[in-house]
Structure formats: structure tokens, C-alpha cells
Design a protein around this motif. Structure first.
Motif, mmCIF file in Angstrom:
data_model
loop_
_atom_site.group_PDB
_atom_site.id
_atom_site.type_symbol
_atom_site.label_atom_id
_atom_site.label_comp_id
_atom_site.label_asym_id
_atom_site.label_seq_id
_atom_site.Cartn_x
_atom_site.Cartn_y
_atom_site.Cartn_z
ATOM 1 N N GLU A 1 21.467 3.057 4.789
ATOM 2 C CA GLU A 1 22.662 2.490 5.383
ATOM 3 C C GLU A 1 23.880 3.044 4.652
ATOM 4 O O GLU A 1 23.784 3.472 3.498
ATOM 5 C CB GLU A 1 22.651 0.972 5.320
ATOM 6 N N ALA A 2 24.990 3.041 5.342
ATOM 7 C CA ALA A 2 26.238 3.485 4.728
ATOM 8 C C ALA A 2 26.911 2.274 4.113
ATOM 9 O O ALA A 2 27.166 1.285 4.793
ATOM 10 C CB ALA A 2 27.132 4.141 5.774
ATOM 11 N N SER A 3 27.176 2.351 2.832
ATOM 12 C CA SER A 3 27.856 1.250 2.158
ATOM 13 C C SER A 3 29.366 1.427 2.199
ATOM 14 O O SER A 3 30.109 0.508 1.888
ATOM 15 C CB SER A 3 27.370 1.134 0.709
ATOM 16 N N SER A 4 29.803 2.632 2.577
ATOM 17 C CA SER A 4 31.235 2.915 2.714
ATOM 18 C C SER A 4 31.373 4.133 3.627
ATOM 19 O O SER A 4 30.380 4.643 4.149
ATOM 20 C CB SER A 4 31.864 3.201 1.344
ATOM 21 N N ALA A 5 32.590 4.612 3.774
ATOM 22 C CA ALA A 5 32.843 5.787 4.609
ATOM 23 C C ALA A 5 32.263 7.061 4.016
ATOM 24 O O ALA A 5 32.117 8.060 4.720
ATOM 25 C CB ALA A 5 34.345 5.946 4.828
ATOM 26 N N THR A 6 31.906 7.032 2.727
ATOM 27 C CA THR A 6 31.444 8.256 2.064
ATOM 28 C C THR A 6 30.121 8.111 1.310
ATOM 29 O O THR A 6 29.725 9.034 0.613
ATOM 30 C CB THR A 6 32.517 8.752 1.063
ATOM 31 N N ASN B 1 0.800 -1.224 0.000
ATOM 32 C CA ASN B 1 0.000 0.000 0.000
ATOM 33 C C ASN B 1 0.835 1.277 0.000
ATOM 34 O O ASN B 1 0.296 2.359 0.218
ATOM 35 C CB ASN B 1 -0.918 0.010 1.234
ATOM 36 N N VAL B 2 2.128 1.167 -0.216
ATOM 37 C CA VAL B 2 2.979 2.358 -0.259
ATOM 38 C C VAL B 2 3.820 2.352 -1.530
ATOM 39 O O VAL B 2 3.931 1.341 -2.217
ATOM 40 C CB VAL B 2 3.916 2.461 0.980
ATOM 41 N N TYR B 3 4.401 3.493 -1.810
ATOM 42 C CA TYR B 3 5.277 3.650 -2.966
ATOM 43 C C TYR B 3 6.660 4.032 -2.464
ATOM 44 O O TYR B 3 6.802 4.790 -1.506
ATOM 45 C CB TYR B 3 4.734 4.727 -3.913
ATOM 46 N N THR B 4 7.676 3.476 -3.109
ATOM 47 C CA THR B 4 9.038 3.708 -2.643
ATOM 48 C C THR B 4 9.930 4.219 -3.755
ATOM 49 O O THR B 4 9.604 4.118 -4.940
ATOM 50 C CB THR B 4 9.676 2.407 -2.097
ATOM 51 N N SER B 5 11.045 4.742 -3.332
ATOM 52 C CA SER B 5 12.088 5.165 -4.247
ATOM 53 C C SER B 5 13.412 5.061 -3.510
ATOM 54 O O SER B 5 13.464 5.161 -2.282
ATOM 55 C CB SER B 5 11.861 6.605 -4.689
ATOM 56 N N THR B 6 14.465 4.886 -4.267
ATOM 57 C CA THR B 6 15.793 4.877 -3.657
ATOM 58 C C THR B 6 16.389 6.280 -3.713
ATOM 59 O O THR B 6 15.972 7.114 -4.515
ATOM 60 C CB THR B 6 16.736 3.905 -4.388
ATOM 61 N N TYR B 7 17.338 6.532 -2.843
ATOM 62 C CA TYR B 7 18.091 7.784 -2.863
ATOM 63 C C TYR B 7 19.534 7.465 -2.507
ATOM 64 O O TYR B 7 19.843 6.388 -1.975
ATOM 65 C CB TYR B 7 17.512 8.807 -1.877
ATOM 66 N N SER B 8 20.410 8.381 -2.810
ATOM 67 C CA SER B 8 21.796 8.251 -2.375
ATOM 68 C C SER B 8 22.274 9.618 -1.899
ATOM 69 O O SER B 8 21.771 10.658 -2.325
ATOM 70 C CB SER B 8 22.684 7.721 -3.498
ATOM 71 N N LEU B 9 23.236 9.590 -0.995
ATOM 72 C CA LEU B 9 23.760 10.809 -0.395
ATOM 73 C C LEU B 9 25.231 10.590 -0.085
ATOM 74 O O LEU B 9 25.606 9.534 0.428
ATOM 75 C CB LEU B 9 22.987 11.121 0.891
ATOM 76 N N ALA B 10 26.044 11.572 -0.405
ATOM 77 C CA ALA B 10 27.482 11.475 -0.140
ATOM 78 C C ALA B 10 27.819 12.034 1.239
ATOM 79 O O ALA B 10 27.252 13.043 1.663
ATOM 80 C CB ALA B 10 28.267 12.235 -1.204
ATOM 81 N N ILE B 11 28.722 11.365 1.932
ATOM 82 C CA ILE B 11 29.306 11.877 3.166
ATOM 83 C C ILE B 11 30.644 12.505 2.772
ATOM 84 O O ILE B 11 31.481 11.826 2.183
ATOM 85 C CB ILE B 11 29.554 10.759 4.187
ATOM 86 N N PRO B 12 30.864 13.776 3.054
ATOM 87 C CA PRO B 12 32.141 14.396 2.660
ATOM 88 C C PRO B 12 33.336 13.651 3.259
ATOM 89 O O PRO B 12 33.341 13.313 4.445
ATOM 90 C CB PRO B 12 32.038 15.811 3.223
ATOM 91 N N SER B 13 34.328 13.390 2.440
ATOM 92 C CA SER B 13 35.490 12.634 2.910
ATOM 93 C C SER B 13 36.277 13.383 3.974
ATOM 94 O O SER B 13 36.938 12.757 4.813
ATOM 95 C CB SER B 13 36.398 12.276 1.731
ATOM 96 N N ASP B 14 36.194 14.717 4.000
ATOM 97 C CA ASP B 14 36.965 15.463 5.003
ATOM 98 C C ASP B 14 36.398 15.316 6.415
ATOM 99 O O ASP B 14 37.041 15.717 7.387
ATOM 100 C CB ASP B 14 37.117 16.934 4.620
ATOM 101 N N ILE B 15 35.220 14.700 6.557
ATOM 102 C CA ILE B 15 34.722 14.381 7.902
ATOM 103 C C ILE B 15 35.650 13.351 8.541
ATOM 104 O O ILE B 15 35.889 13.390 9.734
ATOM 105 C CB ILE B 15 33.259 13.917 7.857
ATOM 106 N N GLY B 16 36.163 12.444 7.744
ATOM 107 C CA GLY B 16 37.205 11.550 8.250
ATOM 108 C C GLY B 16 36.803 10.132 8.580
ATOM 109 O O GLY B 16 37.607 9.392 9.147
ATOM 110 N N PHE B 17 35.573 9.718 8.238
ATOM 111 C CA PHE B 17 35.238 8.310 8.475
ATOM 112 C C PHE B 17 36.174 7.436 7.657
ATOM 113 O O PHE B 17 36.450 7.722 6.488
ATOM 114 C CB PHE B 17 33.786 8.017 8.077
ATOM 115 N N THR B 18 36.663 6.354 8.249
ATOM 116 C CA THR B 18 37.535 5.424 7.521
ATOM 117 C C THR B 18 36.811 4.120 7.198
ATOM 118 O O THR B 18 37.349 3.282 6.485
ATOM 119 C CB THR B 18 38.811 5.116 8.327
ATOM 120 N N SER B 19 35.612 3.956 7.729
ATOM 121 C CA SER B 19 34.758 2.815 7.410
ATOM 122 C C SER B 19 33.312 3.296 7.449
ATOM 123 O O SER B 19 33.039 4.424 7.851
ATOM 124 C CB SER B 19 34.980 1.669 8.409
ATOM 125 N N ALA B 20 32.404 2.438 7.028
ATOM 126 C CA ALA B 20 30.988 2.812 6.993
ATOM 127 C C ALA B 20 30.499 3.113 8.410
ATOM 128 O O ALA B 20 30.619 2.265 9.298
ATOM 129 C CB ALA B 20 30.163 1.686 6.382
#
Length: 132
Positions: free
Chosen positions: A100-105, A61-80
Motif C-alpha cells: 500500500e502507499a503510505s504517502s505520495a512517494t 505455512n509461509v514465510y514473509t518479509s517486508t519491502y519498501s519502494l519509493a515513488i519518484p516525486s516528479d511523477i506528481g502524486f499529491t496523495s497516496a
């Protein structure tokens, strides 16, 4: 009466001074992200902005869509990082957002709403991301 001499004052202050085990070593902003880095290696980041999508895929009963968003690398995450994601208010009748984060960015996820829309929707989003 005992006088408080500079030496006694210095000794008293030293006695009560506590060195914290963990403290902030850096904080700042990068685009719509704010971040804080701790001496223990923990990183926290907050996003308050938007994602865009169109909800055309029916799932029950709902409609969905995917999205993606970048995490700036200068924040410094080294893993997801771990994430908590929510939509900011009832933007475009959105009833849910996850991801979910698929990587650090990179973050990817789904947006749900009760109606289909081929128009590009802007969904106000808040994210808290962190690593241990």
C-alpha cells in the motif's frame, strides 16, 4: 453537382470535430516508472522493476518479509495513490506480494514464499498506481 469549396470543407470538418472531455497532458518516465497525467488531474503510473527482501518470518505455512519502494516525486502524486501489485513470474518461488502507499512517494508491503531465506532475494515486480 455541388462543388466542395474550401469554406464547405472547413464547415464539415468543424461539424465533426469533437473536443474530448479528458486528454493526456504529459507522459514520461522516471527511473523504472512510466507515468501519464490527464487534464482532469488523474495520474497513472506503471512500475516494472524489482524489490529486495529476505523471507525469514514464519506465518503459518509461509514465510514473509517486508519491502519498501519509493515513488519518484516528479511523477506528481499529491496523495497516496491506489495500487495494484503483482510479482512478475515465479521469481525466487515467491507466491505473493502486496503493498500500500503510505504517502505520495512511499510504498511498503509484504512478500510471501514457501521457504525461509536469509539471503537477499530480488523479486521482479509490476505495479499500477493511480489517483482519481
Amino acid at each position: 453537382a455541388r462543388l466542395i469549396t474550401p469554406a464547405r470543407l472547413k464547415a464539415a470538418i468543424g461539424y465533426w470535430t469533437v473536443t474530448p472531455d479528458n486528454y493526456v497532458i504529459d507522459e514520461g518516465t522516471s527511473g523504472d516508472w512510466r507515468y501519464r497525467k490527464w487534464n482532469s488531474g488523474k495520474i497513472e503510473a506503471w512500475y516494472e522493476g524489482s524489490v529486495t527482501c529476505s523471507t525469514t518470518t514464519a506465518r503459518g505455512n509461509v514465510y514473509t518479509s517486508t519491502y519498501s519502494l519509493a515513488i519518484p516525486s516528479d511523477i506528481g502524486f499529491t496523495s497516496a495513490p491506489y495500487l495494484i501489485i503483482g510479482n512478475n513470474g515465479n521469481t525466487n518461488n515467491v507466491i505473493g506480494i502486496d503493498g500500500e502507499a503510505s504517502s505520495a512517494t512511499d510504498i511498503s508491503g509484504y512478500v510471501w514464499r514457501p521457504q525461509s531465506s536469509t539471503n537477499t532475494l530480488t523479486v521482479q515486480t509490476r505495479i499500477y498506481a493511480w489517483t482519481d
